[in-house]
Design a protein around this motif. Structure first.
Motif, PDB file in Angstrom:
ATOM      1  N   SER A  13       0.805  -1.214   0.000  1.00  0.00           N
ATOM      2  CA  SER A  13       0.000   0.000   0.000  1.00  0.00           C
ATOM      3  C   SER A  13       0.839   1.265   0.000  1.00  0.00           C
ATOM      4  N   ARG A  14       2.168   1.131  -0.036  1.00  0.00           N
ATOM      5  CA  ARG A  14       3.016   2.310  -0.070  1.00  0.00           C
ATOM      6  C   ARG A  14       3.122   2.853  -1.488  1.00  0.00           C
ATOM      7  N   PRO A  15       2.964   4.168  -1.674  1.00  0.00           N
ATOM      8  CA  PRO A  15       3.091   4.744  -3.018  1.00  0.00           C
ATOM      9  C   PRO A  15       4.447   4.448  -3.625  1.00  0.00           C
ATOM     10  N   ILE A  16       4.449   4.219  -4.916  1.00  0.00           N
ATOM     11  CA  ILE A  16       5.674   3.919  -5.649  1.00  0.00           C
ATOM     12  C   ILE A  16       5.967   5.086  -6.588  1.00  0.00           C
ATOM     13  N   ALA A  17       7.082   5.728  -6.403  1.00  0.00           N
ATOM     14  CA  ALA A  17       7.436   6.882  -7.239  1.00  0.00           C
ATOM     15  C   ALA A  17       7.706   6.430  -8.667  1.00  0.00           C
ATOM     16  N   PRO A  18       7.201   7.156  -9.652  1.00  0.00           N
ATOM     17  CA  PRO A  18       7.475   6.791 -11.049  1.00  0.00           C
ATOM     18  C   PRO A  18       8.921   7.045 -11.402  1.00  0.00           C
ATOM     19  N   PRO A  19       9.421   6.402 -12.456  1.00  0.00           N
ATOM     20  CA  PRO A  19      10.815   6.609 -12.878  1.00  0.00           C
ATOM     21  C   PRO A  19      11.000   8.008 -13.462  1.00  0.00           C
ATOM     22  N   PRO A  20      12.241   8.407 -13.707  1.00  0.00           N
ATOM     23  CA  PRO A  20      12.501   9.760 -14.237  1.00  0.00           C
ATOM     24  C   PRO A  20      11.958   9.946 -15.651  1.00  0.00           C
ATOM     25  N   LEU A  21      11.854  11.209 -16.031  1.00  0.00           N
ATOM     26  CA  LEU A  21      11.321  11.561 -17.350  1.00  0.00           C
ATOM     27  C   LEU A  21      12.138  10.930 -18.469  1.00  0.00           C
ATOM     28  N   SER A  22      13.441  10.847 -18.310  1.00  0.00           N
ATOM     29  CA  SER A  22      14.292  10.285 -19.358  1.00  0.00           C
ATOM     30  C   SER A  22      13.904   8.845 -19.682  1.00  0.00           C
ATOM     31  N   GLN A  23      13.544   8.073 -18.668  1.00  0.00           N
ATOM     32  CA  GLN A  23      13.130   6.691 -18.919  1.00  0.00           C
ATOM     33  C   GLN A  23      11.804   6.647 -19.661  1.00  0.00           C
ATOM     34  N   HIS A  24      10.883   7.542 -19.311  1.00  0.00           N
ATOM     35  CA  HIS A  24       9.616   7.603 -20.037  1.00  0.00           C
ATOM     36  C   HIS A  24       9.853   7.901 -21.518  1.00  0.00           C
ATOM     37  N   LEU A  25      10.746   8.838 -21.788  1.00  0.00           N
ATOM     38  CA  LEU A  25      11.017   9.203 -23.178  1.00  0.00           C
ATOM     39  C   LEU A  25      11.643   8.049 -23.946  1.00  0.00           C
ATOM     40  N   ARG A  26      12.539   7.315 -23.297  1.00  0.00           N
ATOM     41  CA  ARG A  26      13.144   6.150 -23.959  1.00  0.00           C
ATOM     42  C   ARG A  26      12.092   5.091 -24.272  1.00  0.00           C
ATOM     43  N   GLU A  27      11.179   4.874 -23.343  1.00  0.00           N
ATOM     44  CA  GLU A  27      10.132   3.881 -23.565  1.00  0.00           C
ATOM     45  C   GLU A  27       9.185   4.310 -24.677  1.00  0.00           C
ATOM     46  N   LEU A  28       8.893   5.602 -24.750  1.00  0.00           N
ATOM     47  CA  LEU A  28       8.024   6.094 -25.822  1.00  0.00           C
ATOM     48  C   LEU A  28       8.632   5.809 -27.188  1.00  0.00           C
ATOM     49  N   ALA A  29       9.939   5.938 -27.281  1.00  0.00           N
ATOM     50  CA  ALA A  29      10.606   5.691 -28.562  1.00  0.00           C
ATOM     51  C   ALA A  29      10.494   4.235 -28.992  1.00  0.00           C
ATOM     52  N   LEU A  30      10.290   3.339 -28.025  1.00  0.00           N
ATOM     53  CA  LEU A  30      10.206   1.908 -28.329  1.00  0.00           C
ATOM     54  C   LEU A  30       8.767   1.403 -28.383  1.00  0.00           C
ATOM     55  N   ARG A  31       7.800   2.290 -28.182  1.00  0.00           N
ATOM     56  CA  ARG A  31       6.388   1.865 -28.138  1.00  0.00           C
ATOM     57  C   ARG A  31       5.572   2.668 -29.151  1.00  0.00           C
ATOM     58  N   PRO A  32       5.475   2.207 -30.383  1.00  0.00           N
ATOM     59  CA  PRO A  32       4.679   2.934 -31.387  1.00  0.00           C
ATOM     60  C   PRO A  32       3.203   3.046 -31.003  1.00  0.00           C
ATOM     61  N   ASP A  33       2.674   2.068 -30.254  1.00  0.00           N
ATOM     62  CA  ASP A  33       1.270   2.114 -29.866  1.00  0.00           C
ATOM     63  C   ASP A  33       0.972   3.298 -28.964  1.00  0.00           C
ATOM     64  N   ALA A  34       1.987   3.787 -28.233  1.00  0.00           N
ATOM     65  CA  ALA A  34       1.765   4.923 -27.339  1.00  0.00           C
ATOM     66  C   ALA A  34       1.376   6.176 -28.115  1.00  0.00           C
ATOM     67  N   TRP A  35       1.907   6.318 -29.319  1.00  0.00           N
ATOM     68  CA  TRP A  35       1.577   7.500 -30.112  1.00  0.00           C
ATOM     69  C   TRP A  35       0.131   7.457 -30.587  1.00  0.00           C
ATOM     70  N   THR A  36      -0.416   6.259 -30.748  1.00  0.00           N
ATOM     71  CA  THR A  36      -1.835   6.146 -31.091  1.00  0.00           C
ATOM     72  C   THR A  36      -2.699   6.650 -29.946  1.00  0.00           C
ATOM     73  N   VAL A  37      -2.302   6.328 -28.719  1.00  0.00           N
ATOM     74  CA  VAL A  37      -3.027   6.814 -27.544  1.00  0.00           C
ATOM     75  C   VAL A  37      -2.959   8.332 -27.473  1.00  0.00           C
ATOM     76  N   PHE A  38      -1.776   8.879 -27.682  1.00  0.00           N
ATOM     77  CA  PHE A  38      -1.636  10.334 -27.685  1.00  0.00           C
ATOM     78  C   PHE A  38      -2.541  10.963 -28.749  1.00  0.00           C
ATOM     79  N   ALA A  39      -2.534  10.388 -29.939  1.00  0.00           N
ATOM     80  CA  ALA A  39      -3.324  10.952 -31.038  1.00  0.00           C
ATOM     81  C   ALA A  39      -4.804  10.958 -30.703  1.00  0.00           C
ATOM     82  N   ARG A  40      -5.309   9.871 -30.094  1.00  0.00           N
ATOM     83  CA  ARG A  40      -6.730   9.810 -29.752  1.00  0.00           C
ATOM     84  C   ARG A  40      -7.100  10.842 -28.695  1.00  0.00           C
TER      85      ARG A  40
END
Length: 244
Positions: A13-40
């Motif tokens: 039940s303890r909150p888990i801090a999300p990873p840094p922004l740089s990791q999010h950006l790296r994952e976005l580059a490897l996930r084409p489906d994420a851009w479909t979500v953004f577009a919608r």
């Protein structure tokens, strides 16, 4: 005399801090489906900036989308709940079951969907205003669009198999889906700053995209370990304590 150790909250039940922004950006580059979500989610933003959509219609789109998704999940859980709570000795009729199901669905939607009802208070000028009513009343295309949106949520939800899942899997899946929709409703409170739709609608699109692309991180930041949501029992005060 030594003071007894205080009970600590479960690591689940303890909150888990999300990873840094740089990791999010790296994952976005490897996930084409994420851009479909953004577009919608950027459709209302494009509507406001390019096609003259009103802020009221854009906010209503976000509100209605989340509420109908929540209504679909609650409706999918009703048949199982009625079946498991129906006394074996009682005389069951098709009409009686239908009435019980509808009443239960309305009651649960009123309770579980409380954040969506509360958000109407700060957003009443947008969601309950004359401008939105005129747009909806004089545009069959909008009725068709929102009707199709609601129908797609119900169709998708009933195909997910809530009625046949094992209890543990059902608790985990239902709580993940419902908690995400509650977070979505809470995020809508940022839209209460009237006159800033050109800034807040894009921000809302980014928040909703994050909830869809990284749902586990969003849940973990608020509710704790997202893989253990099924453990929490609101009726048991010891359920969120450390298990030995």
């Amino acid at each position: 005399m030594a003071k007894p150790p205080e009970k600590t909250r479960s690591t689940a039940s303890r909150p888990i801090a999300p990873p840094p922004l740089s990791q999010h950006l790296r994952e976005l580059a490897l996930r084409p489906d994420a851009w479909t979500v953004f577009a919608r989610n950027l459709i209302p933003v494009i509507g406001i900036y390019c096609f003259g959509w009103s802020a009221a219609l854009s906010v209503f789109n976000y509100w209605f989308d989340g509420l109908t998704a929540l209504a679909a999940i609650v409706a999918a859980l009703i048949p199982r709940a009625l079946r498991e709570t129906q006394p074996k000795t009682a005389h069951v009729t098709w009409l009686g079951t239908l009435v019980r199901g509808v009443v239960t669905w309305i009651f649960l939607l009123g309770i579980v969907g409380l954040p969506y009802w509360i958000v109407l208070i700060p957003l009443h000028d947008l969601l309950l205003g004359d401008e939105l009513r005129r747009q909806l009343a004089h545009s069959p295309a909008l009725w068709f669009t929102f009707g199709s949106l609601a129908a797609s949520h119900f169709w998708k939800t009933f195909r997910m198999g809530y009625d046949t899942m094992p209890d543990k899997e059902l608790k985990q899946r239902a709580r993940c889906d419902i908690y995400l929709l509650i977070l979505r409703a809470m995020a809508m409170f940022i839209m209460a700053a009237h006159g800033l739709a050109f800034i807040l609608v894009p921000l809302m699109a980014l928040l909703l995209s994050y909830l869809e692309i990284w749902p586990e991180r969003a849940l973990g930041a608020v509710f704790g370990d997202p893989s253990r949501l099924w453990e929490y029992d609101p009726g048991d005060p010891t359920s969120n304590r450390r298990r030995r």
